[in-house]
Design an enzyme around this catalytic site. Structure first.
Site, short mmCIF file in Angstrom:
data_model
loop_
_atom_site.label_atom_id
_atom_site.label_comp_id
_atom_site.label_asym_id
_atom_site.label_seq_id
_atom_site.Cartn_x
_atom_site.Cartn_y
_atom_site.Cartn_z
N HIS A 1 0.82 -1.21 0.00
CA HIS A 1 0.00 0.00 0.00
C HIS A 1 0.85 1.26 0.00
O HIS A 1 0.37 2.33 -0.36
CB HIS A 1 -1.01 0.00 1.16
CG HIS A 1 -0.44 0.16 2.52
ND1 HIS A 1 -0.22 -0.90 3.37
CD2 HIS A 1 -0.08 1.26 3.21
CE1 HIS A 1 0.26 -0.45 4.52
NE2 HIS A 1 0.35 0.86 4.45
N ASP B 1 1.50 -7.89 2.23
CA ASP B 1 1.58 -6.44 2.00
C ASP B 1 3.03 -5.99 1.80
O ASP B 1 3.66 -5.47 2.72
CB ASP B 1 0.94 -5.72 3.18
CG ASP B 1 0.55 -4.28 2.84
OD1 ASP B 1 1.06 -3.76 1.85
OD2 ASP B 1 -0.25 -3.70 3.59
N SER C 1 4.16 2.20 8.22
CA SER C 1 3.94 1.20 7.18
C SER C 1 5.24 0.97 6.42
O SER C 1 5.88 1.91 5.97
CB SER C 1 2.86 1.65 6.22
OG SER C 1 1.60 1.52 6.78
#
Length: 723
Positions: free
Chosen positions: A104, A240, A659
């Site tokens: 992402h 991810d 992240s």
């Protein structure tokens, strides 16, 4: 895909400092707002001045590297971690500049290269050679080269100055310090940031590399597996990650994109481990957490809940419904708006979860109780600068209506529709002219031909919905004159007004020249709308500024009071997108009366895939089901559980910006990438929950398995050389 970029949180074990505390301090330490946790995992610590007591606690829990290997040595962990494009984190994993981050985090780049004919978002991408690696505009990685405390220099310069004056002073000092380091190395620059609510200031030296190329990504079905259904949830099976490469000039120094650039060769990189972990194993996350407000007063938390979160939830529900309608109906719209939808949906759900936690945990009430302790300490101790809680309460009460209106403006109009974006940029003077050196009357902008990137009907519907909702939700005294015009001429029929604006405006005409002067700009209805909206937000910002500086000053005093009251304990500063270290252990958590498992396995994702017909977020290509239905996963299989571990939990303390942060084991080896927090901890930006807060990471063995068995990325796996 939950975005720890977009978030964070975690948990804890015993502390070694309570023996030093007085009885009163022990009571304070048990509060959920105690800055040093009663369990050692809470904390986002700066590396260059990591307290010795914190390092010793890390050692006690299983960290084996020397203190210097965190920040000072050539192979220091800090040298291997990057700020990824100003909104995420990443880690260098090879001698040729490969960088791992989350899927992402690479979402925008992957999306920008995708077309209906070559949909890398849908089908994935693997560059089989350097020549096939895809360059990206406006992306970079930033290495932190140095950090130091300059509080003694800065505070006297800022004393007694207004917010605007302080900003100008800091800008001037930043430029001077950047000039100083550029004299040594022209590729360096300095940033000055406030820490501890402005009680301290640190100067950080960075080196940016702006030639960043996409190397590998899985299909979105796996990189975003579970979609919004699983976002912020546990258990997770999302793979991810995405892979980029840093390029440099032939002298191995930062250089603008050029086909002649070569892979960057760092002095060190993170070793990638196949050894895995077990429940209770030491874990450490290093990255760039964006923003926390754990020192924030009870009044500030209440303002955040009502003025920010409630507003975001209300507006984004409207936006997301419109986007989804068009994306579901047309494949091109799905590609064009997928990135915007994902970014909007992430913090829409985050705000819902945070408000839920604020209420269910009783955070405001607990914070008020803690503030009563500070009041008592102030009244019974010599304190030169006391917090005026009544003043703080009144300041927030007075600022609330304006703060709420500002948030409605931002959510409704900033980065909303194509028309609103162009109108606001042009009216505010932020649209760059093609001839900046010409006189004011001769300067002009040329509108880009990007019709293939947006849908006119969607744009009209979004513009209309945002204008109508803003007019309904915001008190009349904060509305710009355009609302009186719409009421009088169109009888509050926003559809009629918007149709006419889109029909008459030249602001969406490709190649159209707009000269930068009021006479020509004022003739266009969309530019007129933009001017009204810019004027509106300027008035709101000025009104807000009347209270903001006083609020900030009292909040700064509150932070200082807390630190002085607990002076026997180490304290970390709120996150501000500078490099931080957090540590803890791998492990599940108690929820609903039972202990969750600390990892997920292939059987769990296959079970979800079987529900794909009922929930499209659980769909995946048949090959993915086949790859995750094996009985043996070879070298990627965990030696203890004898399965491929997909995602795992730690109680590391993270938030938005983390992240893509590497998760290291006790020997400094890469075992995973942080990508999300759990639903039960969505209030952790203001309150770290020692019981429920968890960081969700993707196991690096899952990453490598998919690179190997799906991507057949042999050249990359050889380059990474996982042990």
């Amino acid at each position: 895909m939950g975005k720890a970029i977009f978030k964070g949180r975690r948990e804890n074990k015993g502390t070694s400092w309570t023996g030093k505390l007085t009885k009163a301090a022990i009571v304070l330490a048990s509060s959920v707002f105690s800055v040093l946790p009663s369990t050692a995992d809470e904390g986002m610590w700066t590396l260059y001045n990591l307290p010795q007591a914190v390092y010793e606690q890390m050692q006690a829990e299983g960290f084996t590297l020397p203190y210097a290997d965190l920040y000072e040595s050539q192979n220091a962990i800090k040298n291997n971690v990057v700020n990824f494009s100003g909104y995420c984190s990443g880690v260098v994993v090879s001698p040729d500049g490969l960088v791992f981050t989350n899927h992402h985090c690479g979402f925008s780049a992957i999306n920008s290269h995708s077309t209906v004919e070559h949909d890398y978002m849908l089908n994935g991408f693997y560059a089989k050679s350097y020549d096939e690696e895809l360059p990206n505009e406006n992306m970079f990685v930033s290495f932190m080269r140095d950090q130091k405390d300059i509080t003694a220099q800065v505070l006297p310069m800022l004393s007694g100055k207004s917010t605007m004056e302080q900003s100008a002073i800091l800008d001037s000092l930043t430029n001077a310090m950047t000039d100083s380091v550029e004299a040594i190395d022209s590729t360096l620059h300095v940033e000055i940031d406030p820490f501890y609510e402005g009680n301290k200031y640190y100067a950080t030296t960075y080196q940016n590399f702006t030639d960043l190329r996409l190397v590998f990504t899985l299909p979105k079905s796996m990189g975003k597996y579970g979609g919004e259904t699983d976002n912020w949830m546990w258990p997770r099976q999302t793979c991810d990650f995405s892979v980029f490469r840093v390029y440099a000039g032939k002298d191995n120094r930062p250089a603008p994109y050029s086909k002649d650039n070569v892979p960057y060769h760092p002095k060190s990189w993170a070793p990638v481990s196949l050894q895995g972990y077990k429940s209770g194993s030491f874990s450490m996350t290093v990255g760039y957490p964006g923003s926390t407000e754990r020192y924030l007063s009870s009044y500030g938390i209440e303002n955040m809940k009502k003025a920010e979160n409630d507003t975001r939830i209300q507006v984004r529900a409207i936006k997301l419904a419109i986007l989804k309608k068009y994306m579901d109906a047309d494949e091109k719209d799905r590609i064009n708006y997928e990135d915007a939808f994902a970014r909007s949906a992430n913090y829409y759900k985050n705000s819902i979860g945070m408000n839920k936690c604020i209420d269910s945990i009783g955070i405001i009430q607990q914070k008020q109780a803690y503030e009563e302790q500070i009041k008592h300490w102030q009244d019974t101790s010599y304190v030169s600068e006391k917090v005026d809680f009544e003043k703080l309460k009144n300041l927030y009460a007075k600022s609330y209506p304006v703060s709420r209106a500002l948030n409605y403006w931002s959510e409704s109009f900033w980065n909303s529709s194509e028309l609103l974006g162009r109108a606001i940029k042009l009216a505010s003077g932020t649209m760059e002219p093609v001839n900046p050196d010409a006189g004011e009357k001769k300067q002009y902008v040329v509108l880009k031909d990007n019709y293939d990137k947006w849908n006119l009907e969607l744009d009209k519907e979004l513009t209309c919905a945002m204008l109508k909702n803003f007019g309904k939700q915001v008190p009349k005294e904060y509305l710009p004159p355009i609302y009186t015009y719409i009421r009088k001429k169109y009888g509050d029929n926003y559809n009629l007004y918007v149709d006419e604006v889109y029909r008459k405006t030249k602001l969406l005409t490709p190649g159209m020249k707009f000269f930068i002067n009021k006479k020509s700009l004022g003739k266009d209805p969309a530019v007129e709308l933009g001017a009204d909206l810019v004027s509106c937000v300027s008035v709101l910002q000025l009104a807000d500024a009347e209270h903001r500086q006083n609020i900030s000053d009292e909040e700064r005093k509150l932070c200082a009071a807390k630190i002085r009251m607990e002076q026997d304990m180490p304290h970390y500063s709120d996150a501000n997108f500078t490099m931080r270290l957090s540590y803890g252990q791998v492990g599940g958590y108690q929820v609903g009366g039972h202990l969750t498992n600390y990892y997920t396995d292939p059987q769990s994702i296959v079970a979800k895939m079987d529900q794909g017909d009922k929930n499209p977020d659980y769909k995946a290509e048949p090959i993915m089901r086949e790859l995750l239905s094996q009985k043996d996963y070879g070298k990627y299989q965990d030696s203890t559980t004898h399965t491929l571990q997909l995602c795992f939990l730690t109680n590391n303390d993270i938030t938005g910006g983390n992240s893509g942060s590497p998760i290291f084991d006790g020997q400094g080896r890469l075992i995973g990438l942080a990508f999300d927090g759990n639903w039960d901890s969505l209030s952790s930006d203001i309150n770290f929950d020692k019981v429920l807060s968890r960081c969700i990471g993707v196991d690096i063995r899952y990453v490598l398995y998919m690179m190997d068995k799906w991507g057949h990325a042999d050249r990359l796996l050889k380059e990474i050389n996982a042990k």
